[in-house]
Write a protein that holds these residues in place. Structure first.
Motif, mmCIF file in Angstrom:
data_model
loop_
_atom_site.group_PDB
_atom_site.id
_atom_site.type_symbol
_atom_site.label_atom_id
_atom_site.label_comp_id
_atom_site.label_asym_id
_atom_site.label_seq_id
_atom_site.Cartn_x
_atom_site.Cartn_y
_atom_site.Cartn_z
ATOM 1 N N ALA A 65 -7.182 -0.181 -16.515
ATOM 2 C CA ALA A 65 -6.911 -1.311 -15.612
ATOM 3 C C ALA A 65 -6.742 -0.776 -14.191
ATOM 4 O O ALA A 65 -6.237 0.319 -13.995
ATOM 5 C CB ALA A 65 -5.657 -2.045 -16.065
ATOM 6 N N SER A 66 -7.132 -1.539 -13.197
ATOM 7 C CA SER A 66 -7.284 -1.007 -11.839
ATOM 8 C C SER A 66 -6.032 -0.339 -11.301
ATOM 9 O O SER A 66 -6.112 0.675 -10.621
ATOM 10 C CB SER A 66 -7.770 -2.098 -10.881
ATOM 11 N N GLY A 67 -4.848 -0.843 -11.593
ATOM 12 C CA GLY A 67 -3.630 -0.233 -11.070
ATOM 13 C C GLY A 67 -3.333 1.121 -11.677
ATOM 14 O O GLY A 67 -2.725 1.984 -11.050
ATOM 15 N N ALA B 144 0.837 -1.204 0.000
ATOM 16 C CA ALA B 144 0.000 0.000 0.000
ATOM 17 C C ALA B 144 0.874 1.257 0.000
ATOM 18 O O ALA B 144 0.590 2.232 -0.700
ATOM 19 C CB ALA B 144 -0.915 0.002 1.216
ATOM 20 N N LYS B 145 1.957 1.206 0.773
ATOM 21 C CA LYS B 145 2.842 2.368 0.869
ATOM 22 C C LYS B 145 3.478 2.671 -0.479
ATOM 23 O O LYS B 145 3.549 3.821 -0.904
ATOM 24 C CB LYS B 145 3.914 2.085 1.929
ATOM 25 N N ASP B 146 3.930 1.642 -1.165
ATOM 26 C CA ASP B 146 4.586 1.854 -2.453
ATOM 27 C C ASP B 146 3.602 2.350 -3.508
ATOM 28 O O ASP B 146 3.942 3.193 -4.338
ATOM 29 C CB ASP B 146 5.283 0.568 -2.912
ATOM 30 N N ILE B 147 2.371 1.811 -3.484
ATOM 31 C CA ILE B 147 1.356 2.273 -4.428
ATOM 32 C C ILE B 147 1.095 3.764 -4.212
ATOM 33 O O ILE B 147 0.992 4.541 -5.158
ATOM 34 C CB ILE B 147 0.047 1.471 -4.271
ATOM 35 N N THR B 148 1.002 4.162 -2.931
ATOM 36 C CA THR B 148 0.759 5.572 -2.608
ATOM 37 C C THR B 148 1.920 6.443 -3.059
ATOM 38 O O THR B 148 1.722 7.533 -3.612
ATOM 39 C CB THR B 148 0.557 5.736 -1.082
ATOM 40 N N GLU C 265 4.081 -5.557 -11.109
ATOM 41 C CA GLU C 265 2.673 -5.946 -11.190
ATOM 42 C C GLU C 265 1.983 -5.720 -9.851
ATOM 43 O O GLU C 265 0.859 -5.244 -9.783
ATOM 44 C CB GLU C 265 2.537 -7.423 -11.589
ATOM 45 N N GLU C 266 2.691 -6.087 -8.746
ATOM 46 C CA GLU C 266 2.098 -5.985 -7.410
ATOM 47 C C GLU C 266 1.689 -4.561 -7.052
ATOM 48 O O GLU C 266 0.694 -4.352 -6.369
ATOM 49 C CB GLU C 266 3.123 -6.467 -6.352
ATOM 50 N N ILE C 267 2.477 -3.573 -7.483
ATOM 51 C CA ILE C 267 2.117 -2.208 -7.104
ATOM 52 C C ILE C 267 1.367 -1.481 -8.212
ATOM 53 O O ILE C 267 1.238 -0.261 -8.196
ATOM 54 C CB ILE C 267 3.337 -1.387 -6.640
ATOM 55 N N GLY C 268 0.896 -2.219 -9.174
ATOM 56 C CA GLY C 268 0.006 -1.635 -10.171
ATOM 57 C C GLY C 268 0.692 -0.839 -11.261
ATOM 58 O O GLY C 268 0.033 -0.139 -12.025
ATOM 59 N N ALA C 269 2.007 -0.936 -11.351
ATOM 60 C CA ALA C 269 2.714 -0.187 -12.385
ATOM 61 C C ALA C 269 2.534 -0.835 -13.751
ATOM 62 O O ALA C 269 2.481 -0.155 -14.774
ATOM 63 C CB ALA C 269 4.194 -0.086 -12.053
#
Lengths: 195, 126
Positions: free
Chosen positions: B74-76, A14-18, B6-10
């Motif tokens: 796409a959601s990410g 979550a932190k990295d996405i933010t 992929e995990e962080i939506g990039a």
């Protein structure tokens, strides 16, 4: 086979996405900055065709292909990182930095030539706007190269940690963004006078 | 191999990422060379040429947004795409507004003292 050391917890993910979105928000402010510089340039360029004598389209095409290629090699760096290949990442980043440096070098030589010929930034409103717009973009690229060298060092020393993967991604967002801004620059600043 | 991007939506919803960069690069190269070639050879009349290079630039920008920056629905990527669209709206107002103001600025300025006296002596009404 997956790299176990990059397994993310719910919190770190979550932190990295933010963080990525936060950096994207910064890029959006850069978008507004460049837009205002373009608006200023458009207002101060009262005679588009008359500016053609300042520029050489083949030279600009060379700069463009170099920057575009660097955007591609930046993508190769992410692909190498996805494949957990440290050497692949280092090679791709080195290529990107070299191409970026070539771009900046060419641009600086173009600026120097203009100044030597009497077309200095202070010589007219149009030239002030031109040097500000293209110079700001060039400065962004130069800062990106410094960042790239720092990140290359970090990856060489500490490998593809989660932190370095995130930073690599942010750098790639920055670098791709700059190539997109350049598309607008070469079209509006350089191609239009020759139409 | 790892799934970090992929995990962080990039890299949202894409299975063949390498192709993405290759397609983006090839398309951009073609669009760039086309724009320069059309301009250098004056292959079209001025108005059509301007429209062509702007269309090529717009297409190249969209291609790079999709294939290099992986923007989309796409959601990410969704939030970044929305942020871009909103910023583009703000930028449009900024640029169009600036051009409009600067083009009409003179006509909106208050007349000078002499102009006012001249007007009052020779004209009537507003």
């Amino acid at each position: 086979m997956n790299d176990q050391s990059l397994q993310l917890t719910v919190e770190t993910r979550a932190k990295d996405i933010t963080t990525v979105f936060g950096f994207w928000a910064y890029l959006m402010t850069d978008f507004v900055l460049f837009a205002s510089l373009f608006a200023t340039f458009a207002v101060l360029r009262t005679d588009t065709a008359a500016t053609a004598h300042l520029f050489n389209l083949r030279f600009t095409l060379l700069e463009t292909v170099i920057l575009l290629s660097s955007s591609f090699t930046c993508g190769l760096a992410l692909l190498a990182a996805h494949g957990s290949s440290r050497t692949g990442v280092l090679r791709a980043l080195a290529a990107t930095a070299l191409l970026g440096a070539a771009f900046v070098g060419l641009e600086v030589s173009e600026f120097a030539k203009l100044v030597a010929a009497g077309s200095a930034p202070a010589a007219s409103g149009f030239l002030s706007a031109y040097f500000t717009l293209v110079g700001t973009h060039g400065l962004h690229v130069a800062i990106g190269i410094v960042w790239m060298l720092a990140l290359t060092t970090a990856i060489a020393l500490r490998g593809l940690s989660r932190s370095n993967m995130r930073k690599l991604l942010l750098l790639s967002l920055f670098w791709h963004f700059l190539d997109i801004v350049w598309i607008c620059i070469f079209t509006i600043v350089y191609l239009m006078p020759f139409v | 191999m790892n799934d970090y991007f992929e995990e962080i939506g990039a890299w949202p919803g894409e299975s063949r990422i390498a192709r993405s960069y290759a397609i983006g690069f090839a398309f951009s190269l073609v669009a760039t060379i086309a724009a320069y070639a059309l301009t250098l050879t004056h292959a079209l009349p001025p108005r059509a040429l301007i429209a062509a290079i702007f269309a090529l630039a717009g297409a190249q920008i969209l291609a790079q947004l999709a294939y290099f920056l992986h923007l989309g629905s796409a959601s990410g990527a969704r939030m970044r795409t929305i942020a871009l669209i909103v910023t583009f709206g703000i930028v449009s107002i900024l640029v169009a507004g600036s051009l409009w103001i600067m083009a009409t600025l003179n006509s909106r300025m208050m007349p000078s003292q002499n102009q006012m006296i001249d007007y009052m002596q020779n004209e009537s009404g507003l």
